[in-house]
Design a protein around this motif. Structure first.
Motif, mmCIF file in Angstrom:
data_model
loop_
_atom_site.group_PDB
_atom_site.id
_atom_site.type_symbol
_atom_site.label_atom_id
_atom_site.label_comp_id
_atom_site.label_asym_id
_atom_site.label_seq_id
_atom_site.Cartn_x
_atom_site.Cartn_y
_atom_site.Cartn_z
ATOM 1 N N PRO A 127 0.838 -1.193 0.000
ATOM 2 C CA PRO A 127 0.000 0.000 0.000
ATOM 3 C C PRO A 127 0.876 1.247 0.000
ATOM 4 C CG PRO A 127 -0.087 -1.095 2.131
ATOM 5 C CD PRO A 127 0.688 -1.981 1.206
ATOM 6 N N ALA A 128 0.339 2.325 -0.508
ATOM 7 C CA ALA A 128 1.092 3.572 -0.568
ATOM 8 C C ALA A 128 1.509 3.989 0.833
ATOM 9 C CB ALA A 128 0.250 4.656 -1.214
ATOM 10 N N SER A 129 2.714 4.507 0.918
ATOM 11 C CA SER A 129 3.234 4.942 2.211
ATOM 12 C C SER A 129 2.582 6.247 2.630
ATOM 13 C CB SER A 129 4.743 5.165 2.120
ATOM 14 O OG SER A 129 5.378 3.981 1.751
ATOM 15 N N THR A 130 2.492 6.432 3.928
ATOM 16 C CA THR A 130 1.948 7.672 4.461
ATOM 17 C C THR A 130 2.987 8.771 4.323
ATOM 18 O OG1 THR A 130 0.725 6.375 6.077
ATOM 19 C CG2 THR A 130 0.946 8.736 6.510
ATOM 20 N N PRO A 131 2.601 9.913 3.762
ATOM 21 C CA PRO A 131 3.563 11.009 3.636
ATOM 22 C C PRO A 131 4.012 11.509 5.007
ATOM 23 C CG PRO A 131 1.584 11.450 2.359
ATOM 24 C CD PRO A 131 1.324 10.234 3.170
ATOM 25 N N LYS A 132 5.303 11.805 5.124
ATOM 26 C CA LYS A 132 5.845 12.316 6.385
ATOM 27 C C LYS A 132 6.390 13.725 6.236
ATOM 28 C CE LYS A 132 7.049 7.748 8.062
ATOM 29 N NZ LYS A 132 8.117 6.824 8.383
ATOM 30 N N ASN A 187 4.072 23.943 -2.016
ATOM 31 C CA ASN A 187 3.034 23.183 -2.696
ATOM 32 C C ASN A 187 2.675 21.986 -1.827
ATOM 33 O OD1 ASN A 187 1.392 21.676 -4.356
ATOM 34 N ND2 ASN A 187 2.687 21.865 -6.159
ATOM 35 N N ALA A 188 1.560 22.069 -1.132
ATOM 36 C CA ALA A 188 1.170 21.046 -0.160
ATOM 37 C C ALA A 188 0.858 19.695 -0.805
ATOM 38 C CB ALA A 188 -0.035 21.526 0.638
ATOM 39 N N GLU A 189 0.682 19.670 -2.108
ATOM 40 C CA GLU A 189 0.389 18.409 -2.783
ATOM 41 C C GLU A 189 1.647 17.559 -2.986
ATOM 42 O OE1 GLU A 189 -1.852 18.954 -6.341
ATOM 43 O OE2 GLU A 189 -3.358 20.172 -5.345
ATOM 44 N N ILE A 190 2.813 18.185 -2.887
ATOM 45 C CA ILE A 190 4.074 17.463 -3.069
ATOM 46 C C ILE A 190 4.544 16.968 -1.707
ATOM 47 C CG2 ILE A 190 6.454 17.614 -3.858
ATOM 48 C CD1 ILE A 190 5.586 19.885 -5.707
ATOM 49 N N THR A 191 4.619 15.643 -1.573
ATOM 50 C CA THR A 191 5.012 15.044 -0.295
ATOM 51 C C THR A 191 6.075 13.982 -0.538
ATOM 52 O OG1 THR A 191 3.264 13.383 -0.460
ATOM 53 C CG2 THR A 191 2.745 15.421 0.737
ATOM 54 N N TRP A 192 6.647 13.525 0.569
ATOM 55 C CA TRP A 192 7.616 12.433 0.538
ATOM 56 C C TRP A 192 7.381 11.576 1.769
ATOM 57 C CZ3 TRP A 192 12.859 12.154 3.017
ATOM 58 C CH2 TRP A 192 13.587 11.043 2.570
ATOM 59 N N SER A 193 7.427 10.265 1.589
ATOM 60 C CA SER A 193 7.156 9.339 2.689
ATOM 61 C C SER A 193 8.371 9.091 3.566
ATOM 62 C CB SER A 193 6.675 8.001 2.123
ATOM 63 O OG SER A 193 7.728 7.379 1.423
ATOM 64 N N GLY A 194 9.535 9.510 3.115
ATOM 65 C CA GLY A 194 10.749 9.222 3.869
ATOM 66 C C GLY A 194 11.411 7.950 3.391
ATOM 67 N N ARG A 195 10.822 7.289 2.392
ATOM 68 C CA ARG A 195 11.382 6.069 1.830
ATOM 69 C C ARG A 195 11.992 6.382 0.478
ATOM 70 N NH1 ARG A 195 6.404 2.049 2.235
ATOM 71 N NH2 ARG A 195 7.789 0.318 2.549
ATOM 72 N N GLY A 196 13.068 5.712 0.155
ATOM 73 C CA GLY A 196 13.703 5.913 -1.136
ATOM 74 C C GLY A 196 14.559 7.172 -1.131
ATOM 75 N N PRO A 242 13.626 13.588 -2.487
ATOM 76 C CA PRO A 242 13.300 14.375 -3.669
ATOM 77 C C PRO A 242 14.241 15.567 -3.786
ATOM 78 C CG PRO A 242 11.493 14.420 -2.064
ATOM 79 C CD PRO A 242 12.556 13.545 -1.508
ATOM 80 N N ALA A 243 14.414 16.046 -5.006
ATOM 81 C CA ALA A 243 15.357 17.134 -5.271
ATOM 82 C C ALA A 243 15.020 18.373 -4.452
ATOM 83 C CB ALA A 243 15.377 17.457 -6.758
ATOM 84 N N TRP A 244 13.734 18.704 -4.328
ATOM 85 C CA TRP A 244 13.361 19.911 -3.589
ATOM 86 C C TRP A 244 13.789 19.824 -2.131
ATOM 87 C CZ3 TRP A 244 10.097 19.198 0.540
ATOM 88 C CH2 TRP A 244 9.286 18.052 0.545
ATOM 89 N N LYS A 271 18.323 24.119 5.817
ATOM 90 C CA LYS A 271 17.115 23.705 6.539
ATOM 91 C C LYS A 271 17.339 22.298 7.093
ATOM 92 C CE LYS A 271 13.965 26.830 4.893
ATOM 93 N NZ LYS A 271 12.780 27.389 5.439
ATOM 94 N N SER A 272 16.486 21.920 8.037
ATOM 95 C CA SER A 272 16.578 20.565 8.572
ATOM 96 C C SER A 272 15.367 19.763 8.093
ATOM 97 C CB SER A 272 16.602 20.572 10.092
ATOM 98 O OG SER A 272 15.336 20.945 10.602
ATOM 99 N N LEU A 273 15.495 18.447 8.134
ATOM 100 C CA LEU A 273 14.420 17.577 7.703
ATOM 101 C C LEU A 273 13.153 17.829 8.518
ATOM 102 C CD1 LEU A 273 13.792 15.288 5.719
ATOM 103 C CD2 LEU A 273 14.581 13.686 7.446
ATOM 104 N N GLU A 274 13.301 18.128 9.787
ATOM 105 C CA GLU A 274 12.167 18.361 10.664
ATOM 106 C C GLU A 274 11.349 19.585 10.240
ATOM 107 O OE1 GLU A 274 15.339 17.801 11.978
ATOM 108 O OE2 GLU A 274 14.839 15.685 12.167
ATOM 109 N N ASP A 275 11.986 20.509 9.510
ATOM 110 C CA ASP A 275 11.261 21.690 9.036
ATOM 111 C C ASP A 275 10.141 21.329 8.054
ATOM 112 O OD1 ASP A 275 12.930 23.324 10.511
ATOM 113 O OD2 ASP A 275 14.302 23.689 8.824
ATOM 114 N N PHE A 276 10.217 20.148 7.456
ATOM 115 C CA PHE A 276 9.241 19.743 6.447
ATOM 116 C C PHE A 276 8.309 18.650 6.956
ATOM 117 C CE2 PHE A 276 13.076 21.313 4.444
ATOM 118 C CZ PHE A 276 12.566 22.296 3.613
ATOM 119 N N ALA A 277 8.424 18.273 8.216
ATOM 120 C CA ALA A 277 7.595 17.212 8.779
ATOM 121 C C ALA A 277 6.131 17.611 8.785
ATOM 122 C CB ALA A 277 8.056 16.867 10.190
#
Length: 105
Positions: A64-69, A75-84, A87-89, A98-104
């Motif tokens: 099943p699709a991973s939950t975005p984290k 652009n709120a439609e662009i997400t990443w699950s933390g797997r793989g 993304p370039a952005w 910036k830190s990863l937590e800034d995009f959580a």
């Protein structure tokens, strides 16, 4: 197999021969596949199954699709699950300080 003097043939004859050989190979492969299908189908029936029943076992099961984290800040439609791969952005933003937590999410 007959001995065919290819050097004696014209370019047109050689090209036609090439087409005929390709067609003969395709027909041969189709006959082989049909024969293999018949054998496998008969074996499946002997075991009490239909070939489609067995074929569905070989279909890969998708996760099943991973939950975005993480979410893109503009652009709120662009997400990443933390797997793989990141993304370039996100990689660019982290490289910019910036830190990863800034995009959580």
């Amino acid at each position: 197999m007959s001995n065919l003097d290819l050097d004696a043939l014209s370019l047109g004859e050689l090209k036609q021969l090439e087409k005929d050989v390709a067609k003969a190979i395709g027909n041969f492969e189709e006959r082989q596949k049909a024969a293999a299908f018949e054998k496998v189908d008969a074996l499946a029936k002997d075991l009490g199954y239909s070939l489609p029943d067995l074929a569905e076992l070989s279909v890969s099961r998708k996760r099943p699709a991973s939950t975005p984290k993480y979410r893109h800040p503009e652009n709120a439609e662009i997400t990443w699950s933390g797997r793989g791969r990141k993304p370039a952005w996100l990689a660019e933003a982290i490289a910019g300080g910036k830190s990863l937590e800034d995009f959580a999410i």
